[in-house]
Write a protein that holds these residues in place. Structure first.
Motif, PDB file in Angstrom:
ATOM      1  N   GLN A 168       0.848  -1.259  -0.062  1.00  0.00           N
ATOM      2  CA  GLN A 168       0.099   0.105  -0.117  1.00  0.00           C
ATOM      3  C   GLN A 168       0.741   1.343  -0.003  1.00  0.00           C
ATOM      4  O   GLN A 168       1.592   1.479   0.938  1.00  0.00           O
ATOM      5  CB  GLN A 168      -0.963  -0.106   1.203  1.00  0.00           C
ATOM      6  N   ALA A 192      -1.439  -1.197  -4.321  1.00  0.00           N
ATOM      7  CA  ALA A 192      -2.807  -0.239  -4.086  1.00  0.00           C
ATOM      8  C   ALA A 192      -2.334   1.153  -3.659  1.00  0.00           C
ATOM      9  O   ALA A 192      -1.672   1.597  -3.098  1.00  0.00           O
ATOM     10  CB  ALA A 192      -3.452  -1.042  -2.654  1.00  0.00           C
ATOM     11  N   THR A 213      -7.630   2.499  -5.432  1.00  0.00           N
ATOM     12  CA  THR A 213      -8.413   2.401  -3.918  1.00  0.00           C
ATOM     13  C   THR A 213      -9.509   3.722  -4.076  1.00  0.00           C
ATOM     14  O   THR A 213     -10.460   3.396  -3.258  1.00  0.00           O
ATOM     15  CB  THR A 213      -7.573   2.869  -2.859  1.00  0.00           C
ATOM     16  N   LEU A 218     -10.886  -2.364  -2.216  1.00  0.00           N
ATOM     17  CA  LEU A 218      -9.383  -2.794  -1.963  1.00  0.00           C
ATOM     18  C   LEU A 218      -9.487  -4.238  -1.432  1.00  0.00           C
ATOM     19  O   LEU A 218      -8.858  -5.320  -1.990  1.00  0.00           O
ATOM     20  CB  LEU A 218      -8.717  -1.968  -1.077  1.00  0.00           C
TER      21      LEU A 218
END
Length: 344
Positions: A168, A192, A213, A218
């Motif tokens: 992330q 992401a 996202t 997600l």
């Protein structure tokens, strides 16, 4: 010499200061390029406490050794080097186990009391410099510290060829994690982020799957890409409270989580303790690893990790304040900015 001095909170001054002295066991380096780190931006503004002004910041440094002190044996004048900024005492249990960045008596070049690389010269202990080949540019060398920390986290914890890795964040840290995971030969890398330009960078540097996202769920996408199990390794590289919580919720049972992004001191983080206990999740807070430098330099020199391509903006040192403002705005096309102390 010319340097940018952090005079007070939100105040940087380009001025003449005294050159550093080359003491016993240290080297003096002519700084050719210095990376501008988001941590410095937070320190300058007072949002992250890591010493008080006045001080010369800058902990991402590449240059040429111009002088060596007594008892220096491993390097010589003329060597091109990068600076591994953790300064250790060499005696405590952390220094003796390859963790000098945790030294109870040490510190970090670029933060008080050690002057950093936003200057034309900097001094560093011999054991904090690493030689680099001519194939690594000054700018790539300057931001190598920013890559070494994420790479060191993976190097410390390890990966397997059949692992699926979720990352992330797609800034310099996230993109460094992408390339490191690729160098380890993992099965799948998922990134992401909230910005499509950032995801374009992630794909360029080796992400197999990217998730916007803002547009996609997600949790559903991660479950889809992992057969409902969750990621083998979940990496939080954004430093936001929401992504920290998601990092733990999106890893498989008995999986591993790397917490790398540092939230502001004012942020409130809700930690999902229940999920960690019930699913036997192991979370690692990782910030540095001195053992990764040599293998990382080899990977960069061999072209397996692309560092130079992550330098997107360059400034002369006198315009460091403009670079800081750029980082605050954080435009989509910014990955990493550097300053050049000798550029007029």
């Amino acid at each position: 010499m010319k340097a940018v001095v952090w005079k007070s909170y939100n105040q940087l001054v380009y001025s003449d200061v005294q050159e550093p002295q080359c003491t016993d066991g240290s080297v003096k380096i002519k700084v050719m390029s210095a990376g501008v780190c988001a941590t410095d931006v937070h320190v300058i503004s007072g949002n992250f406490d890591n010493g008080k002004p006045p001080h010369i910041l800058g902990h991402e440094i590449c240059g040429e050794i111009v002088e060596i002190g007594k008892n220096v044996r491993s390097v010589q004048a003329g060597d091109r080097v990068v600076v591994e900024t953790a300064v250790g005492c060499g005696q405590c249990v952390y220094c003796r186990t390859g963790n000098k960045h945790l030294c109870i008596n040490g510190g970090e070049i670029g933060f008080p009391p050690f002057a950093g690389g936003y200057a034309q010269y900097v001094a560093a202990p011999e054991n904090c410099v690493r030689r680099i080949p001519e194939t690594i540019s000054n700018d790539a060398g300057a931001i190598l510290e920013a890559v070494a920390c994420p790479a060191g986290a993976v190097y410390r914890i390890g990966l397997k060829p059949d692992d699926t890795v979720l990352i992330q964040g797609a800034g310099i840290a996230g993109l460094s994690f992408v390339q490191t995971a690729r160098a380890f030969g993992v099965k799948k890398v998922i990134v992401a982020a909230r910005n499509e330009t950032r995801l374009d960078f992630a794909r360029k540097f080796g992400a197999d799957i990217t998730i916007n996202t803002k547009k996609e769920n997600l949790t559903e996408r991660v479950q889809e890409e992992t057969g409902g199990r969750g990621a083998d390794l979940s990496i939080e590289a954004a430093g936001a409270p929401a992504t920290i919580e998601q990092a733990i919720k999106l890893v498989k049972k008995n999986g591993k989580v790397i917490l790398y992004g540092i939230p502001d001191d004012t942020a409130e983080v809700s930690f999902p303790v229940k999920e960690m206990i019930m699913n036997q999740i192991t979370a690692y807070g990782v910030t540095n690893n001195e053992l990764v430098w040599e293998p990382l330099i080899d990977l960069v020199a061999a072209g397996r990790i692309q560092v130079n391509e992550m330098v997107t903006h360059c400034f002369p040192l006198r315009e460091l304040d403009e670079a800081v403002e750029l980082l605050k705005r954080h435009p989509d096309d910014l990955i990493k900015a550097v300053v050049h102390p000798w550029e007029i």
